[in-house]
Design a protein around this motif. Structure first.
Motif, PDB file in Angstrom:
ATOM      1  N   GLU A 349       0.833  -1.206   0.000  1.00  0.00           N
ATOM      2  CA  GLU A 349       0.000   0.000   0.000  1.00  0.00           C
ATOM      3  C   GLU A 349       0.867   1.255   0.000  1.00  0.00           C
ATOM      4  OE1 GLU A 349      -3.118  -0.043  -0.540  1.00  0.00           O
ATOM      5  OE2 GLU A 349      -3.356  -2.209  -0.325  1.00  0.00           O
ATOM      6  N   LEU A 350       0.477   2.224  -0.833  1.00  0.00           N
ATOM      7  CA  LEU A 350       1.195   3.482  -0.951  1.00  0.00           C
ATOM      8  C   LEU A 350       0.207   4.635  -0.924  1.00  0.00           C
ATOM      9  CD1 LEU A 350       3.678   2.575  -3.848  1.00  0.00           C
ATOM     10  CD2 LEU A 350       4.252   2.798  -1.422  1.00  0.00           C
ATOM     11  N   ILE A 351       0.682   5.798  -0.530  1.00  0.00           N
ATOM     12  CA  ILE A 351      -0.143   7.000  -0.594  1.00  0.00           C
ATOM     13  C   ILE A 351      -0.397   7.327  -2.059  1.00  0.00           C
ATOM     14  CG2 ILE A 351       1.724   8.700  -0.663  1.00  0.00           C
ATOM     15  CD1 ILE A 351      -1.203   9.087   1.726  1.00  0.00           C
ATOM     16  N   GLN A 352      -1.612   7.737  -2.381  1.00  0.00           N
ATOM     17  CA  GLN A 352      -1.954   8.069  -3.766  1.00  0.00           C
ATOM     18  C   GLN A 352      -3.041   9.125  -3.776  1.00  0.00           C
ATOM     19  OE1 GLN A 352      -4.223   4.793  -5.758  1.00  0.00           O
ATOM     20  NE2 GLN A 352      -3.937   3.716  -3.811  1.00  0.00           N
ATOM     21  N   LEU A 353      -3.317   9.670  -4.971  1.00  0.00           N
ATOM     22  CA  LEU A 353      -4.364  10.667  -5.116  1.00  0.00           C
ATOM     23  C   LEU A 353      -5.665   9.976  -5.495  1.00  0.00           C
ATOM     24  CD1 LEU A 353      -2.530  13.539  -7.054  1.00  0.00           C
ATOM     25  CD2 LEU A 353      -2.837  13.264  -4.586  1.00  0.00           C
ATOM     26  N   TYR A 354      -6.741  10.403  -4.845  1.00  0.00           N
ATOM     27  CA  TYR A 354      -8.049   9.806  -5.112  1.00  0.00           C
ATOM     28  C   TYR A 354      -8.581  10.281  -6.455  1.00  0.00           C
ATOM     29  CZ  TYR A 354     -13.037   8.803  -4.817  1.00  0.00           C
ATOM     30  OH  TYR A 354     -14.305   8.358  -5.088  1.00  0.00           O
ATOM     31  N   GLU A 355      -8.977   9.339  -7.290  1.00  0.00           N
ATOM     32  CA  GLU A 355      -9.548   9.639  -8.601  1.00  0.00           C
ATOM     33  C   GLU A 355     -11.040   9.292  -8.576  1.00  0.00           C
ATOM     34  OE1 GLU A 355      -8.350  11.048 -11.222  1.00  0.00           O
ATOM     35  OE2 GLU A 355      -6.265  11.241 -10.559  1.00  0.00           O
ATOM     36  N   PRO A 356     -11.922  10.294  -8.756  1.00  0.00           N
ATOM     37  CA  PRO A 356     -13.364  10.008  -8.779  1.00  0.00           C
ATOM     38  C   PRO A 356     -13.715   9.117  -9.970  1.00  0.00           C
ATOM     39  CG  PRO A 356     -12.939  12.364  -8.539  1.00  0.00           C
ATOM     40  CD  PRO A 356     -11.633  11.718  -8.908  1.00  0.00           C
ATOM     41  N   ARG A 357     -14.820   8.390  -9.832  1.00  0.00           N
ATOM     42  CA  ARG A 357     -15.301   7.566 -10.932  1.00  0.00           C
ATOM     43  C   ARG A 357     -15.667   8.441 -12.125  1.00  0.00           C
ATOM     44  NH1 ARG A 357     -19.960   5.809 -10.013  1.00  0.00           N
ATOM     45  NH2 ARG A 357     -20.372   6.966  -8.105  1.00  0.00           N
ATOM     46  N   ALA A 358     -15.544   7.872 -13.325  1.00  0.00           N
ATOM     47  CA  ALA A 358     -15.772   8.635 -14.556  1.00  0.00           C
ATOM     48  C   ALA A 358     -17.188   9.192 -14.630  1.00  0.00           C
ATOM     49  CB  ALA A 358     -15.484   7.757 -15.772  1.00  0.00           C
ATOM     50  N   ASN A 359     -18.162   8.480 -14.061  1.00  0.00           N
ATOM     51  CA  ASN A 359     -19.569   8.915 -14.145  1.00  0.00           C
ATOM     52  C   ASN A 359     -20.047   9.594 -12.864  1.00  0.00           C
ATOM     53  OD1 ASN A 359     -19.497   6.627 -12.582  1.00  0.00           O
ATOM     54  ND2 ASN A 359     -21.322   5.697 -13.487  1.00  0.00           N
ATOM     55  N   ALA A 360     -19.098  10.167 -12.121  1.00  0.00           N
ATOM     56  CA  ALA A 360     -19.459  10.764 -10.833  1.00  0.00           C
ATOM     57  C   ALA A 360     -19.668  12.271 -10.935  1.00  0.00           C
ATOM     58  CB  ALA A 360     -18.374  10.463  -9.808  1.00  0.00           C
ATOM     59  N   ASN A 361     -19.875  12.782 -12.136  1.00  0.00           N
ATOM     60  CA  ASN A 361     -20.021  14.225 -12.312  1.00  0.00           C
ATOM     61  C   ASN A 361     -21.251  14.780 -11.606  1.00  0.00           C
ATOM     62  OD1 ASN A 361     -17.763  14.146 -13.876  1.00  0.00           O
ATOM     63  ND2 ASN A 361     -18.706  14.947 -15.728  1.00  0.00           N
ATOM     64  N   VAL A 362     -21.093  15.987 -11.070  1.00  0.00           N
ATOM     65  CA  VAL A 362     -22.227  16.725 -10.519  1.00  0.00           C
ATOM     66  C   VAL A 362     -22.838  17.548 -11.643  1.00  0.00           C
ATOM     67  CG1 VAL A 362     -22.946  18.504  -8.891  1.00  0.00           C
ATOM     68  CG2 VAL A 362     -21.217  16.815  -8.214  1.00  0.00           C
TER      69      VAL A 362
END
Length: 575
Positions: A349-362
């Protein structure tokens, strides 16, 4: 800083700040020293105001709070204190720290020294090290001394919507933790202990799944658990109830109906594991902390979410917002630093940046119909939205009496027009549940909003939602990236306005269509004459709230926004 071999540590902090104006006086007149009274002892060695004459006035102190009295421009604020730490628990022997060399005020000298026992490993990284500063190392009996020093540091520039200081300034990161695996393994062990099922968990589980879980897919299981927690447990974070790192037992959160982010996430994991789901916690350093705030292993996370497996994909759940739709994510998590905590520990496990799901747009969709009645406008507008914006609607309007609700809506819509507005009726859909979308339907009249000059009349189409402003720009060259996520919370705007004139009237001059783009952002504004007295206006704006705008691209963004603002200020005429 002194790090002893047995795990204890001592920190001595010395600072002298010259106050040269009223703004500095307001900032430095009161200070609170951050520390944890559970495993740290604080000793204030000296705190005083040094006058230009040489006179010294001791600060008034109470525990970790200090007030510098009789402070005025030209004085020096001096502070010296010592923190003695006696670590407890599995991570008690570990140490981590950040030291900000850069600041938003001029700094003559900034120095950080750490004296480390020989048997203690030390890891460090100086980010934004433009001058390639290296530590000065020396040996002192059974200790090693590392010292970093910078002089006459450039001042960080105050810019609106700029990244966190840790992303743009020179910051030293220090840690004795050997790897992120060590953090993840420790927290995985805690999760398993604190999320164990018991009588209370089993009883609540039967409420969530009265007919069992047969025939339910993973997403439906997760939705039922999520809805139960959001409807029955409230967010609460109080220092004497919640520990800094360890979540409460799941059953305690359930029985008290209160919990912070890690408590609620652990409760979800407890139910999910009982339902046969692959679920675990994820530690988060939210986007507001910056994207480089955790360069070395530590526990400087400020949030926690739950994760579950749905088919081949993993989805994350934010459980601290009782109004947020299922599977929606607050924008403070997009691009945040995260550390996955496997329920059954595995290395890597490593620290990483969270990537939202492709269809998670508001998405914000607004459809308005405007009937022109002499000088007045009769408007019906229906807006539908999802995600965090839907949560905002529920939070603002969900639990108010009708009279109070009407007054709030009246004030909100009145702020959109220069002339008097009368709200006639309104309705909501899904305001009292956690459905994916919220709908608001309003009907109101705007008095005297049509401008007449002789036989010619004009009106400004009510697009309502402001998608761009120019007050974020000035004539100075931008130095740091522009964090668009702080400015905007909607990914896609879809607006339709239909304007109908009285019989016998016809539209005369209509603005030209506008089409523009900037990077991944796209803007379209079109006018369609459906009939001589009917005009359909369509606006589509695709934003990009995930990525920062680079300083060199900021002038192009200014041109783009100026074009949008100019386009939306135009009138249509009829006669």
């Amino acid at each position: 800083m002194v790090l002893y071999g047995e795990g204890a540590s001592e920190r001595v902090m010395n600072s002298a700040v010259y106050v040269n104006n009223k703004e500095g006086l307001d900032y430095w007149k009161e200070i609170r020293i951050p520390y944890n009274s559970v495993y740290e002892d604080l000793t204030i060695v000296k705190a005083e105001v040094v006058k230009a004459s040489g006179a010294k006035i001791p600060a008034e102190t109470y525990e970790n709070e200090l007030v510098y009295t009789r402070l005025e421009p030209g004085d020096v604020v001096y502070l010296s204190y010592k923190l003695s730490s006696y670590g407890i628990g599995r991570l008690g022997r570990e140490y981590w720290d950040k030291f900000y060399f850069s600041a938003f005020n001029p700094t003559l000298t900034a120095r950080y020294s750490v004296l480390v026992a020989d048997q203690v490993p030390i890891y460090y990284e100086l980010v934004n090290n433009v001058n390639n500063i290296k530590p000065v190392e020396s040996k002192h009996e059974n200790f090693r001394l590392y010292t970093w020093e910078m002089r006459n540091l450039p001042v960080l520039k105050e810019e609106s919507y700029s990244p966190a200081a840790g992303d743009i300034g020179s910051v030293l990161h220090v840690s004795t933790v050997r790897s992120w695996d060590y953090i993840a393994e420790w927290y995985s062990d805690i999760t398993r202990i604190q999320s164990k099922e018991d009588f209370d968990i089993n009883a609540a589980y039967k409420e969530i799944f009265p007919s069992g879980i047969a025939g339910l897919n993973e997403q439906e299981k997760a939705r039922r658990i999520y809805n139960y927690i959001e409807e029955n447990i409230s967010y609460s974070s109080v220092s004497f109830r919640q520990g800094a790192y360890v979540p409460q037992r799941a059953s305690k959160t359930l029985n008290t109906r209160l919990g912070d982010c890690k408590d609620l996430s652990a409760l979800f994991v407890s139910f999910a594991r009982k339902a046969g789901m692959d679920a675990n916690l994820v530690l988060v350093s939210t986007r507001s902390n910056g994207q480089h705030s955790m360069r070395l292993p530590s526990m400087e996370f400020n949030h926690c979410v739950a994760r579950y497996k749905d088919g081949t994909d993993y989805r994350t759940l934010e459980l601290t917002d009782n109004h947020l739709p299922f599977n929606a994510m607050p924008q403070s998590l997009a691009g945040a630093q995260i550390l996955n905590i496997p329920y059954e520990y595995k290395s890597g496990e490593l620290i990483q940046l969270y990537e939202p799901r492709a269809n998670a747009n508001v998405i914000k969709h607004r459809r308005s119909k405007v009937l022109v009645d002499n000088a007045d406008l009769h408007i019906n507008t229906v807006v539908t939205t999802n995600g965090e914006v839907a949560s905002g609607f529920r939070s603002s309007y969900g639990e108010k009496a009708q009279d109070e609700l009407k007054q709030n809506l009246q004030e909100a819509v009145s702020g959109q027009f220069r002339n008097p507005v009368t709200l006639e009726k309104f309705a909501f859909r899904n305001l009292d549940n956690l459905s994916d979308t919220v709908m608001m339907d309003e009907t109101y009249t705007v008095k005297n909003d049509v401008i007449s000059v002789g036989d010619l009349s004009m009106l400004k189409p009510p697009l309502m939602d402001i998608v761009a402003t120019v007050d974020i720009f000035n004539n100075e060259v931008r130095q740091y990236p522009f964090e668009y996520w702080k400015y905007e919370n909607v990914d896609d705007y879809n607006t339709e306005v239909e304007i109908e004139l009285p019989a016998g009237k016809a539209f005369d001059l209509v603005p030209s269509n506008v089409q523009a783009s900037f990077g991944d952002m796209k803007y379209e504004l079109s006018y369609i004459k459906a009939a001589p007295n009917k005009l359909l206006i369509k606006r589509v704006f695709q934003t990009n709230i995930r990525d920062n705008i680079k300083p060199e691209a900021f002038p192009k963004m200014k041109e783009f926004f100026n074009l949008i603002v100019a386009a939306e200020q135009k009138y249509v005429s009829f006669k």
